[in-house]
Design a protein around this motif. Structure first.
Motif, PDB file in Angstrom:
ATOM      1  N   LEU A 580      40.743  46.898  44.274  1.00  0.00           N
ATOM      2  CA  LEU A 580      40.243  45.887  45.205  1.00  0.00           C
ATOM      3  C   LEU A 580      39.442  44.880  44.386  1.00  0.00           C
ATOM      4  CD1 LEU A 580      39.473  44.852  48.089  1.00  0.00           C
ATOM      5  CD2 LEU A 580      37.615  46.533  48.062  1.00  0.00           C
ATOM      6  N   TYR A 581      39.693  43.588  44.606  1.00  0.00           N
ATOM      7  CA  TYR A 581      39.045  42.550  43.794  1.00  0.00           C
ATOM      8  C   TYR A 581      38.145  41.660  44.641  1.00  0.00           C
ATOM      9  CZ  TYR A 581      42.243  43.641  39.974  1.00  0.00           C
ATOM     10  OH  TYR A 581      42.931  44.276  38.968  1.00  0.00           O
ATOM     11  N   SER A 582      37.108  41.159  43.988  1.00  0.00           N
ATOM     12  CA  SER A 582      36.284  40.125  44.618  1.00  0.00           C
ATOM     13  C   SER A 582      36.944  38.775  44.408  1.00  0.00           C
ATOM     14  CB  SER A 582      34.887  40.107  43.990  1.00  0.00           C
ATOM     15  OG  SER A 582      34.917  39.508  42.697  1.00  0.00           O
ATOM     16  N   LYS A 583      36.499  37.800  45.167  1.00  0.00           N
ATOM     17  CA  LYS A 583      36.849  36.431  44.849  1.00  0.00           C
ATOM     18  C   LYS A 583      36.121  36.036  43.566  1.00  0.00           C
ATOM     19  CE  LYS A 583      37.834  34.712  49.533  1.00  0.00           C
ATOM     20  NZ  LYS A 583      37.447  33.721  50.570  1.00  0.00           N
ATOM     21  N   PRO A 584      36.609  35.033  42.846  1.00  0.00           N
ATOM     22  CA  PRO A 584      35.930  34.643  41.604  1.00  0.00           C
ATOM     23  C   PRO A 584      34.541  34.079  41.869  1.00  0.00           C
ATOM     24  CG  PRO A 584      37.672  33.085  42.147  1.00  0.00           C
ATOM     25  CD  PRO A 584      37.806  34.220  43.105  1.00  0.00           C
ATOM     26  N   PHE A 585      33.653  34.297  40.930  1.00  0.00           N
ATOM     27  CA  PHE A 585      32.303  33.737  41.006  1.00  0.00           C
ATOM     28  C   PHE A 585      31.942  33.184  39.633  1.00  0.00           C
ATOM     29  CE2 PHE A 585      31.636  38.009  39.439  1.00  0.00           C
ATOM     30  CZ  PHE A 585      30.570  37.918  38.567  1.00  0.00           C
ATOM     31  N   ALA A 586      30.945  32.332  39.591  1.00  0.00           N
ATOM     32  CA  ALA A 586      30.472  31.736  38.332  1.00  0.00           C
ATOM     33  C   ALA A 586      31.650  31.214  37.500  1.00  0.00           C
ATOM     34  CB  ALA A 586      29.649  32.752  37.537  1.00  0.00           C
ATOM     35  N   GLY A 587      32.484  30.438  38.131  1.00  0.00           N
ATOM     36  CA  GLY A 587      33.670  29.940  37.437  1.00  0.00           C
ATOM     37  C   GLY A 587      34.837  30.860  37.694  1.00  0.00           C
ATOM     38  N   GLN A 588      35.139  31.717  36.732  1.00  0.00           N
ATOM     39  CA  GLN A 588      36.326  32.569  36.857  1.00  0.00           C
ATOM     40  C   GLN A 588      36.026  34.039  36.571  1.00  0.00           C
ATOM     41  OE1 GLN A 588      40.043  30.880  35.280  1.00  0.00           O
ATOM     42  NE2 GLN A 588      38.837  29.111  34.652  1.00  0.00           N
ATOM     43  N   PHE A 590      34.975  37.883  37.918  1.00  0.00           N
ATOM     44  CA  PHE A 590      35.199  38.613  39.163  1.00  0.00           C
ATOM     45  C   PHE A 590      34.914  40.094  38.951  1.00  0.00           C
ATOM     46  CE2 PHE A 590      39.197  38.104  36.895  1.00  0.00           C
ATOM     47  CZ  PHE A 590      39.761  39.367  36.900  1.00  0.00           C
ATOM     48  N   PHE A 591      34.699  40.796  40.071  1.00  0.00           N
ATOM     49  CA  PHE A 591      34.522  42.241  40.066  1.00  0.00           C
ATOM     50  C   PHE A 591      35.795  42.899  40.568  1.00  0.00           C
ATOM     51  CE2 PHE A 591      29.942  41.164  40.225  1.00  0.00           C
ATOM     52  CZ  PHE A 591      29.460  42.033  39.242  1.00  0.00           C
ATOM     53  N   GLU A 592      36.030  44.102  40.086  1.00  0.00           N
ATOM     54  CA  GLU A 592      37.144  44.930  40.536  1.00  0.00           C
ATOM     55  C   GLU A 592      36.567  46.273  40.975  1.00  0.00           C
ATOM     56  OE1 GLU A 592      41.264  46.964  38.706  1.00  0.00           O
ATOM     57  OE2 GLU A 592      39.854  45.890  37.405  1.00  0.00           O
ATOM     58  N   ILE A 593      37.105  46.841  42.013  1.00  0.00           N
ATOM     59  CA  ILE A 593      36.709  48.169  42.483  1.00  0.00           C
ATOM     60  C   ILE A 593      37.947  49.054  42.422  1.00  0.00           C
ATOM     61  CG2 ILE A 593      35.830  49.507  44.438  1.00  0.00           C
ATOM     62  CD1 ILE A 593      34.496  46.744  45.277  1.00  0.00           C
ATOM     63  N   VAL A 594      37.812  50.230  41.806  1.00  0.00           N
ATOM     64  CA  VAL A 594      38.980  51.081  41.597  1.00  0.00           C
ATOM     65  C   VAL A 594      38.694  52.512  42.029  1.00  0.00           C
ATOM     66  CG1 VAL A 594      39.679  49.659  39.623  1.00  0.00           C
ATOM     67  CG2 VAL A 594      38.416  51.773  39.222  1.00  0.00           C
ATOM     68  N   ARG A 611      47.577  39.819  41.006  1.00  0.00           N
ATOM     69  CA  ARG A 611      46.140  39.508  41.022  1.00  0.00           C
ATOM     70  C   ARG A 611      45.890  38.148  40.385  1.00  0.00           C
ATOM     71  NH1 ARG A 611      43.280  39.131  36.210  1.00  0.00           N
ATOM     72  NH2 ARG A 611      43.976  41.215  35.571  1.00  0.00           N
ATOM     73  N   ILE A 612      46.555  37.858  39.270  1.00  0.00           N
ATOM     74  CA  ILE A 612      46.381  36.566  38.607  1.00  0.00           C
ATOM     75  C   ILE A 612      46.828  35.431  39.520  1.00  0.00           C
ATOM     76  CG2 ILE A 612      47.223  35.128  36.703  1.00  0.00           C
ATOM     77  CD1 ILE A 612      47.328  37.708  35.009  1.00  0.00           C
ATOM     78  N   ALA A 613      47.987  35.608  40.158  1.00  0.00           N
ATOM     79  CA  ALA A 613      48.478  34.559  41.065  1.00  0.00           C
ATOM     80  C   ALA A 613      47.504  34.322  42.203  1.00  0.00           C
ATOM     81  CB  ALA A 613      49.852  34.950  41.609  1.00  0.00           C
ATOM     82  N   ALA A 614      46.911  35.410  42.752  1.00  0.00           N
ATOM     83  CA  ALA A 614      45.945  35.276  43.847  1.00  0.00           C
ATOM     84  C   ALA A 614      44.697  34.537  43.389  1.00  0.00           C
ATOM     85  CB  ALA A 614      45.581  36.654  44.388  1.00  0.00           C
ATOM     86  N   LEU A 615      44.222  34.840  42.192  1.00  0.00           N
ATOM     87  CA  LEU A 615      43.042  34.153  41.664  1.00  0.00           C
ATOM     88  C   LEU A 615      43.345  32.678  41.406  1.00  0.00           C
ATOM     89  CD1 LEU A 615      41.778  36.902  39.180  1.00  0.00           C
ATOM     90  CD2 LEU A 615      40.483  36.020  41.130  1.00  0.00           C
TER      91      LEU A 615
END
Length: 630
Positions: A580-588, A590-594, A611-615
């Motif tokens: 599960l990923y967060s939206k990007p912050f501080a530019g690019q 992000f956090f991931e939860i696994v 994930r890259i395409a979504a970001l």
């Protein structure tokens, strides 16, 4: 132990090579003839400059196509040798490398070659010089160190010896154990190189894909164990031909080479304790037990946004530094430090990048051993003035100016009670337990350096490199992990600024951490808790979940829960993996939860393109400048 490196291994002109080799800590240098010929200085001036830098000229190389030639060509070969002996004496070098002939008119025969070397040895002896014979893996008649040794043995001249090269032996699949039968005093010089296992022409493989010991797949340690078991006490040197290195920084390549050589010989000492080695004992590669903390540099609006994001992830502020603008946030066994100081390392990092991870703290078996080993491998210690109430925590400079601190189970583990005043109210956590892994983004050219850094200092192993598809190019990725997964790092190398990793890298200077993966034991419960706290997950394409249903035999109810919470999925023979990923912050960033189930040890590589395409869908349109990272 004398350590050396061939000038051909380093980029730049001869002067740049000499300075980089000396700065890295080597004892000596191999002069590759082409580098010398291209230099405008006389042999005497070059030799003088090398010695001024604290180095010795260990070897002059290569002298080609010498042995086994018909009469007219044989005379010319001896004439060429005399001319090179003149150059060597001016340089102040007493050993020349002669590689086995590839001349189309060269004649075979052990005795014929031995007679040539006996005569050459006599010529060299009159000048106080020596010659060493090396079997090229693609030599016309001699391509095996065992044949080269037989020629040297039959030449029976004290000024003629054997030169061994790990690539030439291992690339042909020759058992390095055969080296143990050679008397150590008849080995004049040893050259080392690793290489990835590639099925290709030996000459092309050697000329383009050699790398530092530990960076490839060849059994270089077994090779060197066999060498040292002979009683060999001469120099150990690197000879690397690599297209990537030719365009790199001379200083970086030299430091990597020195690090690889010291680490290799330390490993040889441990595995071959009976072999004498003139090298100080080092602490063993250090065990990493966990990630002790991650420190962000953040100020102003960026700090407020990061605090809000941490709160939505279930973190709570548990402490404030006794003398600095630094706060501590915790959840489970995870510690995140927010540093808003306007001076010092964190402030410098913020000035360069804006909000960024400026420091990694690792929980290790011994902090002092970590620093001792790191310094022996060429790392520089890090420190800055201590403020009131602060403890001196052992630290080093990593690559590219990064900083790492080390905490063990001794008094250092009390730093959180000593330096931070408790504060904050109890808050509902989200079930996050520890740092699963951190992901460093760098240029592709830096990946070998970072891989070598992690695997030589710590007890960690590298996985094979994989390609990750970005809509605008490829990203090369390699995972490095402790044996039990206590610490994991993924290295992501960008080859173009158009990729997600490349555009992140372009925002600052040098490699840094782009995302942090946090572990949970129940990702669905964590997702519910995060939703209740206002956390915004990275939205995924509905097509992803339709494809997931086709690829995996998942219960419809679980698939719908994954779709609703934007949870990605992967599985292998060992277990399952949820992301599960967060939206990007501080530019690019992000956090991931696994969540890992069973023995799954990967990182969800099949999901990376999605994930890259979504970001990238959340980035500004192409051609529009990104917002400044604060």
């Amino acid at each position: 132990m004398k350590t050396g490196i061939a000038t051909v291994s380093i980029s730049g002109n001869l002067e740049e090579k000499i300075e980089a080799i000396a700065e890295a800590g080597f004892t000596g240098i191999e002069i590759f003839e082409q580098d010398f010929i291209a230099d405008i200085r006389s042999p005497a001036a070059v030799g003088r400059r090398i010695r001024e830098c604290g180095l010795e000229v260990m070897l002059f190389q290569p002298f080609r196509d010498f042995e086994g030639l018909p009469k007219a060509l044989r005379a010319k070969a001896f004439e060429r040798a005399e001319r090179k002996f003149d150059v060597m004496q001016e340089l102040g070098c007493e050993l020349m490398l002669i590689c086995s002939s590839v001349h189309p008119e060269a004649l075979g025969g052990i005795d014929r070659a031995a007679a040539d070397f006996a005569a050459l040895g006599e010529m060299a002896a009159k000048r106080g010089l020596r010659v060493g014979y090396e079997a090229l893996a693609w030599g016309r008649h001699v391509n095996d160190h065992r044949d080269a040794w037989e020629i040297v043995r039959r030449a029976d001249h004290p000024n003629v010896g054997l030169i061994l090269d790990s690539f030439h032996t291992l690339a042909r699949g020759i058992d390095p154990e055969t080296i143990r039968r050679i008397p150590g005093d008849r080995i004049f010089f040893v050259q080392l190189a690793d290489a990835p296992l590639i099925d290709m022409d030996l000459l092309y493989w050697s000329r383009h894909f050699r790398n530092m010991p530990g960076e490839g797949d060849l059994a270089v340690t077994a090779f060197m164990r066999a060498v040292m078991a002979t009683g060999y006490a001469g120099p150990v040197s690197l000879e690397i031909f690599n297209d990537q290195f030719r365009g790199g920084s001379p200083q970086t390549i030299a430091r990597d080479g020195y690090r690889s050589l010291i680490s290799l010989m330390d490993e040889v000492r441990r595995q071959e304790p009976e072999a004498e080695q003139d090298m100080p004992a080092l602490p063993a590669p250090v065990s990493v037990r966990d990630t002790a903390f991650l420190e962000f540099a953040a100020q102003g609006e960026g700090l407020e946004k990061l605090e809000g994001l941490l709160w939505s992830l279930g973190f709570r502020r548990t402490g404030r530094h006794v003398s600095k603008a630094v706060t501590l946030w915790q959840q489970g066994g995870i510690r995140i430090v927010l540093n808003a100081e306007t001076t010092g390392h964190a402030a410098n990092a913020w000035n360069v990048r804006g909000t960024t991870i400026c420091d990694i703290g690792l929980s290790v078996s011994s902090a002092s051993d970590t620093v001792t080993r790191a310094e022996a491998l060429g790392a520089k210690p890090f420190s800055q003035p201590l403020g009131p109430g602060e403890m001196p925590i052992p630290a080093i400079r990593g690559l590219g100016g990064s900083v790492m601190h080390f905490i063990d189970e001794g008094a250092l583990s009390e730093v959180w009670d000593v330096e931070f005043l408790p504060e904050g109210e109890a808050a509902a956590e989200a079930g996050l337990t520890r740092v699963d892994h951190i992901a460093q983004t760098m240029s592709y050219d830096e990946m070998l350096s970072w891989s070598l850094f992690w695997t030589t200092l710590f007890d960690m192993q590298k996985a094979p490199m994989v390609d990750v598809v970005d809509p605008d190019g490829l990203i090369r990725s390699r995972a490095i992990a402790a044996p039990g997964g206590e610490a994991r790092i993924t290295l992501n190398g960008a080859e173009t600024h158009k990729t997600l990793a490349g555009s992140f890298l372009a925002e600052g200077l040098g490699a840094t951490i782009q995302h942090v993966a946090l572990a949970t034991e129940d990702i669905f419960a964590t997702a519910e808790a995060l939703k209740a706290k206002g956390f915004e997950a990275l939205p995924l394409s509905p097509n992803y979940f339709d494809d997931l249903a086709a690829r995996f035999d998942l219960e419809p109810g679980m698939l719908e829960r994954m779709r609703a919470a934007s949870i990605l999925y992967d599985a292998d023979e060992q277990g399952e993996f949820f992301q599960l990923y967060s939206k990007p912050f501080a530019g690019q960033m992000f956090f991931e939860i696994v969540e890992r189930r069973g023995g799954y040890a990967g990182y969800g590589a099949p999901n990376a393109p999605f994930r890259i395409a979504a970001l990238k869908r959340l980035q500004p349109p192409k051609g529009m400048p990104a917002m400044q990272n604060t």
